[in-house]
Design an enzyme around this catalytic site. Sequence first.
Site, PDB file in Angstrom:
ATOM      1  N   LEU A 157      -7.149  -5.493  -1.980  1.00 41.76           N
ATOM      2  CA  LEU A 157      -6.850  -6.278  -0.782  1.00 41.76           C
ATOM      3  C   LEU A 157      -7.577  -5.677   0.417  1.00 41.76           C
ATOM      4  O   LEU A 157      -6.976  -5.070   1.297  1.00 41.76           O
ATOM      5  CB  LEU A 157      -5.341  -6.306  -0.553  1.00 41.76           C
ATOM      6  N   HIS A 158      -8.898  -5.850   0.465  1.00 41.83           N
ATOM      7  CA  HIS A 158      -9.682  -5.370   1.593  1.00 41.83           C
ATOM      8  C   HIS A 158      -9.774  -6.450   2.661  1.00 41.83           C
ATOM      9  O   HIS A 158      -9.041  -7.449   2.622  1.00 41.83           O
ATOM     10  CB  HIS A 158     -11.069  -4.880   1.131  1.00 41.83           C
ATOM     11  N   SER A 159     -10.657  -6.294   3.624  1.00 35.24           N
ATOM     12  CA  SER A 159     -10.636  -7.140   4.825  1.00 35.24           C
ATOM     13  C   SER A 159     -10.807  -8.628   4.534  1.00 35.24           C
ATOM     14  O   SER A 159     -10.047  -9.454   5.047  1.00 35.24           O
ATOM     15  CB  SER A 159     -11.724  -6.679   5.806  1.00 35.24           C
TER      16      SER A 159
ATOM     17  N   GLU B 215     -13.450 -13.374  -5.913  1.00 35.07           N
ATOM     18  CA  GLU B 215     -14.420 -12.277  -6.022  1.00 35.07           C
ATOM     19  C   GLU B 215     -14.718 -11.853  -7.448  1.00 35.07           C
ATOM     20  O   GLU B 215     -15.580 -11.006  -7.676  1.00 35.07           O
ATOM     21  CB  GLU B 215     -13.911 -11.063  -5.235  1.00 35.07           C
TER      22      GLU B 215
END
Length: 261
Positions: free
Chosen positions: A184-186, A260
Site C-alpha cells: 500500500l504505497h502512495s 499493479e
Amino acid sequence: MIGFVVVSHSEPLAVAAVDLAMQMIHGDAPPVRVAAGADGGFGTDAVAIAAAIDELAEIDGVLILTDLGSAVLSSELALELRESTQPVRISGGPFVEGATAGIVRAATGGTLDEVAAEAAGALAAKQPHGEEPRGEEPRGEEPPRGEAPAPDASGAGAGAPAPEASPTGDVVERDVTVVNPVGLHSRPASVVVKAASGWGTVPTVTDLTNGKGPAPANSMIALLALGATKDHVLRLRAEGPDAAAAVDALAALIEDGFGEN
C-alpha cells in the site's frame, strides 16, 4: 472544493511538488495556483501570493502551502493584502508531503478543516516505528475551531473491541490480503481514498499482520502509515446503509493488486 496556493522560494520546486501531487489524482483535480520566486529569482512575493489567493475567490476555501519560514511571513502579509473573502489557512505541514496529502483529500471533497488536517499530519507516514509525528496547527486569520486532529494509523489495532453498530445499518467487515508486490504505497493509497469517497460511510482499514490501525480509508497519510506490504492481511470495516458496497469496492481494489500485478 478546496483550492491551494503553493508558495516557494523556487518556482521549479513548487511546480515539481504540484506535479507529484497531481500524479495521485484520479478524477477532477482541485484548483492550484503557484506563487513562487521574486523578481525572476529566488524569494517570495506577498503581492503575488495575494493575487493567487484572489484568483480562487469563488471556491469554498484555500490552503496555503509553504516551503520555508520566510514564505510563511510573506503568506501572512498576503492575507492582509488580498481582496477576496473566502476562508484561507496557512499550513504548517511539510511542503511536498503536505501538498500531496492535501490535494488528494481535496479532490475527494474534503472540507478546509479536513484538508488542512491531512496536510498538517503528512509526515506521519515517514515516522520510524515508535515515534509520533510532530506537526503544527494550520494558521490563518483566525484559529480553526473544532478542527479534527491530524490523521494517523495509531489506533487501537486489530485486538480492539469493535465500535457499536450504527442505528442506520449493519456493520460489515471483510479481511483481504495485499497481493501487489510493493504493498500500500502512495499510488494505491490515493486510489483507495478515491474509492472510499462518496459513500454514506467512511470505511476503515486495519493491518492485522502488524497490528496498525484502524485508519480512515479517506486519508492517504493514515493509509500509508499502516505500512502494509505484500501478504499483509487487511481488515476492512464500515457501518451504515452503504457499508457493504463500500467494503466490496475497497476489497475488489486490494484483491486486484490495485492494477499493479
